[in-house]
Design an enzyme around this catalytic site. Structure first.
Site, PDB file in Angstrom:
ATOM      1  N   SER A 147       0.710  -1.294  -0.030  1.00 44.57           N
ATOM      2  CA  SER A 147       0.065  -0.110   0.047  1.00 44.57           C
ATOM      3  C   SER A 147       0.883   1.313  -0.090  1.00 44.57           C
ATOM      4  O   SER A 147       0.252   2.355  -0.016  1.00 44.57           O
ATOM      5  CB  SER A 147      -0.911  -0.011   1.180  1.00 44.57           C
ATOM      6  OG  SER A 147      -0.255  -0.013   2.473  1.00 44.57           O
ATOM      7  N   LYS A 181      -6.248   3.145   9.000  1.00 44.24           N
ATOM      8  CA  LYS A 181      -5.342   4.416   8.535  1.00 44.24           C
ATOM      9  C   LYS A 181      -5.878   5.768   8.363  1.00 44.24           C
ATOM     10  O   LYS A 181      -5.307   6.719   8.810  1.00 44.24           O
ATOM     11  CB  LYS A 181      -5.200   3.793   6.915  1.00 44.24           C
ATOM     12  CG  LYS A 181      -4.293   2.500   6.682  1.00 44.24           C
ATOM     13  CD  LYS A 181      -3.998   2.206   5.181  1.00 44.24           C
ATOM     14  CE  LYS A 181      -3.349   1.005   5.020  1.00 44.24           C
ATOM     15  NZ  LYS A 181      -3.040   0.696   3.793  1.00 44.24           N
TER      16      LYS A 181
END
Length: 824
Positions: free
Chosen positions: A722, A765
């Site tokens: 990511s 996140k």
């Protein structure tokens, strides 16, 4: 290897000629008589030649270890050079030779004095050497060399005293040998005889033979004899303790037999018979299944025959206790009121609405299964046994520490009205811990599953298998494989514990698993679990949890009145922001516990007025803040981008830094990046290079410069795909001289075609970005559906930019200056 002195340096008159007999694994010392065997052709020839001389003298030399290996491997091998022998040897006299009808010659030899072999004159058909006699180790020579006569006398006396002690510790020590040792007057001779009796290795014996200092020789032998006496003393203590234990057992046996006879004469009840009758009575009322009842009767009969006083009787009695106390048929009625379950979950946990809904669904399925079972009890088929109680796969709570996984299991048990048992699997490596040990082993016990059922007292408790991701595996087996049988509804209705050695029905148990990291759970085990993910809490959720649950619980633990500690919302918010940085609330509860203990000290000292903690008092009570309020970069510069990462502890932000290396070469990566993250960096580098013209970057910048990509916190391993978007932005920012917006964080996987691919952990996140003061987040377009998991307050206060191409990411992340202005 000892250096051989050159013959030219020795006076000719000191050298003598004699026969040599090399011996394996034997060192002959002066004054010692030994039988030796001459078996090889040259050794036999030496023995025959010596017996034909008048003096019958021969040099006895020990063979070096490397030469011994050669002789043992090759049957016809012989000694060919002095390098294969120790140079210091013993001049001996052959007293007797015995020629056997078949085989080698046996010699009885006595060592006379030490010699040094100077030259090997002949090897065929016999060994002949030149040698020099060495001085004898006498007291007079030692005193002349500087030794103290008192020291030599003391060492000699100590040796004789130790031999007397050794003889007293060893009942098999010959008295005549002790008499000989005590009557030896020569200290050197006493040392040599001691060394022979200790039967030491060849290198050690050779060291003693080569010793030229009488006092050192005595000290070495004295130390060796002391070690031997310590071994004898320890051996005697062990044998004494063992004999004492055996005598005690025999004494107890005879006393029990006498007590039994006395009780029979007095007409009193035999305690052993009473114990057997008590077990028989318990067996009659235990309502055991037929196989368990047969096993219990068989073991009870064995116990009656051998008696409980024996060691095996104790093992049988313990086994019968386990057998009779297990809840074979005892169950507890479930409370299947779904409204009650909802109220219990709401009372114990804040938020987690979707997780609570999933638990209610699970309980609803369980209720319908129970109703169907009750209707079909009379007609159910044996082959459908595994479906009677099964409610599908086992649920498993997965999330960072402190998010309430274990407490959710307790709430489920409380809602159902079942006992709750927790089995910690962290660090478990031995499968016998789950399956039990066989009764043939000393200290055998049932496995943890059976122990949990024994503690619960019913066969349908709620059992939480905690830390499934921390199970180990080694030579003792694979516990994860045993869990497959325990959790699989197709198998667990007939689980066999090795200690009980009987099938036990585990199908009525409600198993719940927990884990922090699914990647460490074995795939076959993961296939039997239904995953329920617990994400981190937002700041508002932590605030509500602290006010409603954590603070009242810590006040009660500290023994304080309910209103003893009062915290304002701003105070709690500062504790959350400045003293904790986690996905769960465990650290938050610890900080609140610290505050309560501080107040408890005041209460214990007599100050009983309620304490109101203001934000400015936190540093005095909790110390300096552990974290900064914001972690985002305050100054933007080209080459630095803010990314988002997921860890077992929750979400985190990370920075990616890029710099050009003038006249450098290729791509340099630092920051302890994993393989996947290194591949993302190479993808980003290749994409920027291949699309340099479209991005306004001079291709010569790649050819004449190297690129260094770094992710700070190099002591922490980092991996995952990511970060690809963040790396592209960092490199593009550097090469276009356009800084990245400091209020923007990004996450997403990339490919060489410029697509932005979806990632996981969006909720964690986003919460990490919000904790750091970031207000804009760039996400892959395909992750739009995951925004529904983000708390409402976070969605309202943050801007989310969804992209499916890298060009869109760069457009929203870079602070545009002058377009198409290359960096050279």
């Amino acid at each position: 290897m000892f250096p051989l002195p050159h013959l030219a340096l020795k006076p000719r008159e000191k050298l003598e000629t004699g026969f040599l007999l090399p011996l394996r694994n034997i060192v002959l010392l002066p004054g010692v008589t030994l039988p030796v065997v001459a078996g090889r052709p040259r050794s036999v020839s030496v023995a025959e030649s010596v017996m034909m001389t008048e003096q019958k003298q021969v040099i006895i030399a020990a063979v070096r270890p490397e030469a011994v290996q050669k002789l043992e491997k090759e049957e016809k091998a012989e000694i060919e050079s002095l390098e294969e022998l120790y140079p210091i040897a013993t001049l001996a006299v052959v007293h007797k030779m015995l020629r056997l009808p078949v085989g080698p010659i046996q010699l009885i030899i006595e060592g006379q004095e030490r010699v040094r072999i100077e030259q090997l004159l002949q090897t065929e058909p016999t060994y002949i050497v030149k040698f020099e006699r060495l001085p004898n180790l006498t007291v007079e020579a030692a005193i002349a060399a500087g030794a103290q006569q008192q020291s030599i006398q003391a060492l000699t006396s100590a040796l004789k005293s130790l031999w007397q002690e050794a003889a007293s510790l060893n009942p098999n020590f010959p008295e005549e040998v002790l008499t000989v040792l005590l009557n030896i007057e020569s200290p050197a001779q006493l040392a040599y005889q001691t060394a022979i009796l200790l039967q030491q290795e060849v290198p050690k014996m050779q060291t003693l033979l080569e010793q030229n200092d009488l006092e050192l020789l005595l000290r070495q032998v004295l130390a060796d004899l002391q070690k031997e006496i310590e071994v004898l003393r320890l051996r005697g203590e062990i044998l004494g303790e063992t004999k004492k234990e055996i005598d005690q057992q025999q004494k107890e046996f005879f006393l029990r037999q006498q007590l039994k006879k006395i009780q029979e004469e007095l007409g009193e009840v035999d305690s052993e018979k009473q114990e057997i009758e008590e077990l028989r009575s318990r067996l009659a009322t235990a309502n055991l299944p037929e196989p368990a009842e047969k096993q219990a009767k068989r073991e009870l009969a064995r116990l009656e025959r051998i008696g409980s006083a024996s060691a095996e009787g104790g093992v049988i009695r313990t086994y019968l206790d386990w057998l009779l106390e297990m809840p074979w048929n005892k169950t507890i009625e479930d409370n299947l009121d779904l409204q009650n379950a909802r109220e219990v979950l709401d009372a114990d946990h804040y938020g987690l609405s979707k997780i609570k809904d999933r638990i209610i669904e699970h309980l609803a399925t369980f209720k319908l299964k129970r109703m169907a079972r009750n209707e079909d009890t009379e007609t159910e088929k044996p082959e459908r046994h595994d479906e009677r109680y099964s409610v599908g796969t086992v649920i498993c709570f997965v999330g960072p520490p402190g998010t309430g996984k274990t407490s959710l299991g307790r709430s489920i048990a409380r809602a159902l009205g079942r006992p709750f048992e927790r089995i910690g699997l962290g660090g478990l490596r031995d499968e016998a811990e789950l399956r039990g040990h066989r009764r043939t082993y000393i200290g055998a016990m049932p496995g943890r599953i059976v122990q949990a059922l024994h503690r619960a007292g019913v066969k349908n408790p709620v059992i939480m298998l905690d830390e499934l991701d921390k199970i180990g595996m080694d030579y003792r087996g694979d516990p994860a494989s045993v869990l497959l049988e325990i959790l699989d509804p197709q198998q667990n209705y007939s689980f066999r514990d090795l200690y009980l050695d009987l099938d036990f029905d585990l199908s009525q148990i409600l198993f719940i698993g927990t884990a922090n990291d699914l990647s460490r759970v074995p795939a076959p085990l993961l296939d039997r679990l239904e995953i329920i993910e617990l994400s981190g809490y937002s700041e508002e959720e932590k605030l509500a949890i602290a006010e409603q649950y954590l603070l009242p619980r810590q006040i009660e633990k500290a023994g304080l009145p309910a209103n003893a500690v009062q915290l304002s919302t701003e105070t709690l918010r500062q504790i959350i922001e400045l003293y904790t940085r986690e996905a769960g609330v465990r650290k938050l509860e610890q900080q609140l516990g610290t505050l309560c203990r501080k107040v408890a000290v005041r209460y214990a000292s007599g100050e009983t007025t309620p304490t109101i903690v203001h934000p400015e008092q936190l540093e005095e009570l909790l110390g300096p803040p552990h974290f900064w309020r914001e972690e985002k970069r305050k100054v933007s510069r080209p080459g630095v981008a803010t990314g988002l990462a997921w860890t077992v502890q929750g979400g985190e932000i990370l920075f990616v830094e890029a710099v050009l290396l003038p006249q450098g070469k290729d791509l340099t990566l630092t920051g302890q990046l994993g393989e996947v993250m290194q591949e993302s960096a190479k993808l980003a580098y290749s994409y920027i290079w291949s699309n340099a013209d479209a991005l306004g970057i001079d291709v010569s910048a790649f050819k004449s410069n190297g690129l260094h990509l770094h992710v700070p916190a190099g002591a922490i391993p980092k991996d995952g795909p990511s970060a690809g978007v963040t790396m592209v932005v960092a490199i593009a920012s550097l090469l276009t001289n356009q800084p990245v917006r400091t209020d923007t964080a990004m996450t997403g996987e990339i490919d060489l075609s410029g697509e932005v691919l979806p990632i996981g952990g969006v909720r964690e996140k986003v919460l990490a970005a919000r904790r750091a003061g970031i207000t804009r987040i760039i996400l892959p377009k395909q992750n739009e559906k995951d925004l529904a998991e983000v708390p409402q307050d976070a969605r309202e206060k943050m801007e989310f930019i969804l992209c499916d191409r890298i060009e869109q990411v760069l457009e929203n992340a870079l602070v545009r200056r002058q377009m198409n202005q290359p960096v050279v």
